[in-house]
Design a protein around this motif. Structure first.
Motif, short mmCIF file in Angstrom:
data_model
loop_
_atom_site.label_atom_id
_atom_site.label_comp_id
_atom_site.label_asym_id
_atom_site.label_seq_id
_atom_site.Cartn_x
_atom_site.Cartn_y
_atom_site.Cartn_z
N ALA A 48 38.68 -30.31 117.40
CA ALA A 48 38.73 -29.10 118.66
C ALA A 48 38.54 -27.33 117.61
N PRO A 49 37.63 -26.89 119.17
CA PRO A 49 37.85 -25.16 118.09
C PRO A 49 38.78 -24.88 119.14
N ALA A 50 39.15 -23.68 118.85
CA ALA A 50 40.78 -22.82 118.43
C ALA A 50 40.40 -22.56 119.95
N PRO A 51 41.58 -23.01 120.38
CA PRO A 51 41.83 -22.31 122.21
C PRO A 51 40.94 -21.00 122.48
N TYR A 52 40.73 -20.51 123.52
CA TYR A 52 40.65 -19.36 124.25
C TYR A 52 42.54 -18.26 124.25
N ASP A 53 41.96 -17.33 123.91
CA ASP A 53 43.30 -16.35 124.28
C ASP A 53 43.04 -15.04 124.74
N PRO A 54 43.55 -14.33 125.91
CA PRO A 54 42.68 -13.68 126.79
C PRO A 54 43.85 -12.31 126.51
N THR A 55 44.82 -12.27 125.15
CA THR A 55 44.60 -11.46 124.85
C THR A 55 44.39 -11.08 122.98
N ASP A 56 43.34 -11.94 122.75
CA ASP A 56 42.02 -11.25 121.81
C ASP A 56 42.15 -10.21 121.68
N ARG A 57 41.80 -9.13 120.98
CA ARG A 57 41.74 -7.74 121.31
C ARG A 57 39.88 -7.21 120.77
N TYR A 58 39.38 -8.51 119.60
CA TYR A 58 37.78 -8.63 119.67
C TYR A 58 37.05 -9.27 121.24
N GLY A 59 37.63 -9.89 121.62
CA GLY A 59 36.77 -10.75 122.04
C GLY A 59 35.38 -10.02 123.06
N GLU A 60 35.93 -8.44 123.71
CA GLU A 60 35.18 -8.24 124.27
C GLU A 60 33.94 -7.84 123.43
N TYR A 61 34.18 -7.44 122.11
CA TYR A 61 32.83 -7.14 121.35
C TYR A 61 32.25 -8.06 121.21
N ARG A 62 33.28 -9.54 120.72
CA ARG A 62 31.77 -10.12 120.22
C ARG A 62 31.51 -10.93 121.71
N ARG A 63 32.02 -10.92 122.41
CA ARG A 63 30.74 -11.24 124.14
C ARG A 63 29.65 -10.28 124.60
N ALA A 64 30.16 -8.88 123.90
CA ALA A 64 28.93 -8.14 123.41
C ALA A 64 27.80 -8.22 122.84
N LEU A 65 28.45 -8.59 121.71
CA LEU A 65 26.93 -9.18 120.56
C LEU A 65 26.53 -10.76 120.40
N LYS A 66 27.22 -11.34 121.34
CA LYS A 66 26.47 -12.47 121.85
C LYS A 66 25.44 -11.84 122.70
N ARG A 67 25.73 -11.51 124.07
CA ARG A 67 24.32 -10.76 125.20
C ARG A 67 23.46 -10.17 124.99
N ARG A 68 23.79 -9.05 123.59
CA ARG A 68 22.66 -9.45 122.58
C ARG A 68 21.77 -9.44 122.15
N ALA A 69 22.95 -10.37 121.80
CA ALA A 69 21.78 -11.35 120.69
C ALA A 69 20.95 -12.92 122.09
N ARG A 70 21.01 -12.61 122.73
CA ARG A 70 20.77 -13.51 124.04
C ARG A 70 19.15 -12.69 124.52
N GLN A 71 19.33 -11.56 123.69
CA GLN A 71 17.63 -10.65 124.94
C GLN A 71 17.04 -9.99 123.71
#
Length: 60
Positions: A37-60
Protein backbone atom coordinates in the motif's frame (compact mmCIF):
# COMPACT_ATOMS: atom_id res chain seq x y z
CA UNK A 1 -5.09 0.80 8.23
CA UNK A 2 -2.59 -1.44 6.47
CA UNK A 3 -3.16 -3.53 3.41
CA UNK A 4 -3.00 -7.31 3.71
CA UNK A 5 -1.49 -7.55 0.24
CA UNK A 6 2.31 -7.71 0.23
CA UNK A 7 4.90 -7.62 -2.52
CA UNK A 8 8.34 -9.26 -2.65
CA UNK A 9 10.84 -6.71 -1.31
CA UNK A 10 13.54 -7.71 -3.79
CA UNK A 11 11.40 -8.34 -6.86
CA UNK A 12 13.57 -6.09 -9.06
CA UNK A 13 16.58 -8.33 -8.46
CA UNK A 14 14.87 -11.75 -8.51
CA UNK A 15 11.74 -11.48 -10.68
CA UNK A 16 10.63 -10.06 -14.03
CA UNK A 17 7.58 -8.44 -12.44
CA UNK A 18 6.26 -7.83 -8.90
CA UNK A 19 5.18 -10.96 -7.03
CA UNK A 20 2.21 -10.33 -4.70
CA UNK A 21 1.30 -12.49 -1.72
CA UNK A 22 -0.71 -12.51 1.50
CA UNK A 23 2.08 -14.09 3.54
CA UNK A 24 5.19 -12.53 5.07
CA UNK A 25 7.50 -14.27 2.58
CA UNK A 26 7.65 -14.39 -1.21
CA UNK A 27 6.28 -17.70 -2.53
CA UNK A 28 8.70 -17.70 -5.48
CA UNK A 29 12.07 -16.84 -3.90
CA UNK A 30 11.42 -17.07 -0.15
CA UNK A 31 12.49 -13.46 0.45
CA UNK A 32 10.76 -10.95 2.69
CA UNK A 33 7.47 -9.44 1.55
CA UNK A 34 6.58 -5.83 2.38
CA UNK A 35 3.32 -3.90 2.50
CA UNK A 36 2.28 -2.88 -1.01
CA UNK A 37 0.00 0.00 0.00
CA UNK A 38 1.17 3.57 -0.61
CA UNK A 39 2.10 5.77 2.32
CA UNK A 40 -0.91 7.36 4.03
CA UNK A 41 -1.88 10.97 3.43
CA UNK A 42 -0.19 13.32 5.88
CA UNK A 43 -2.03 16.62 6.46
CA UNK A 44 1.10 18.13 8.04
CA UNK A 45 3.15 17.58 4.87
CA UNK A 46 5.01 20.86 4.34
CA UNK A 47 5.60 20.29 0.62
CA UNK A 48 2.23 18.77 -0.31
CA UNK A 49 0.92 22.07 -1.68
CA UNK A 50 3.88 22.33 -4.07
CA UNK A 51 3.53 18.71 -5.26
CA UNK A 52 -0.17 19.18 -5.97
CA UNK A 53 0.56 22.41 -7.88
CA UNK A 54 3.14 20.56 -10.02
CA UNK A 55 0.62 17.83 -10.78
CA UNK A 56 -1.98 20.42 -11.82
CA UNK A 57 0.54 22.12 -14.12
CA UNK A 58 1.57 18.79 -15.67
CA UNK A 59 -2.07 17.96 -16.49
CA UNK A 60 -2.56 21.23 -18.38
Amino acid sequence: MKSDIRVCASWREHHDRPVYTLTATCPACGGDAVNSAPAPYDPTDRYGEYRRALKRRARQ
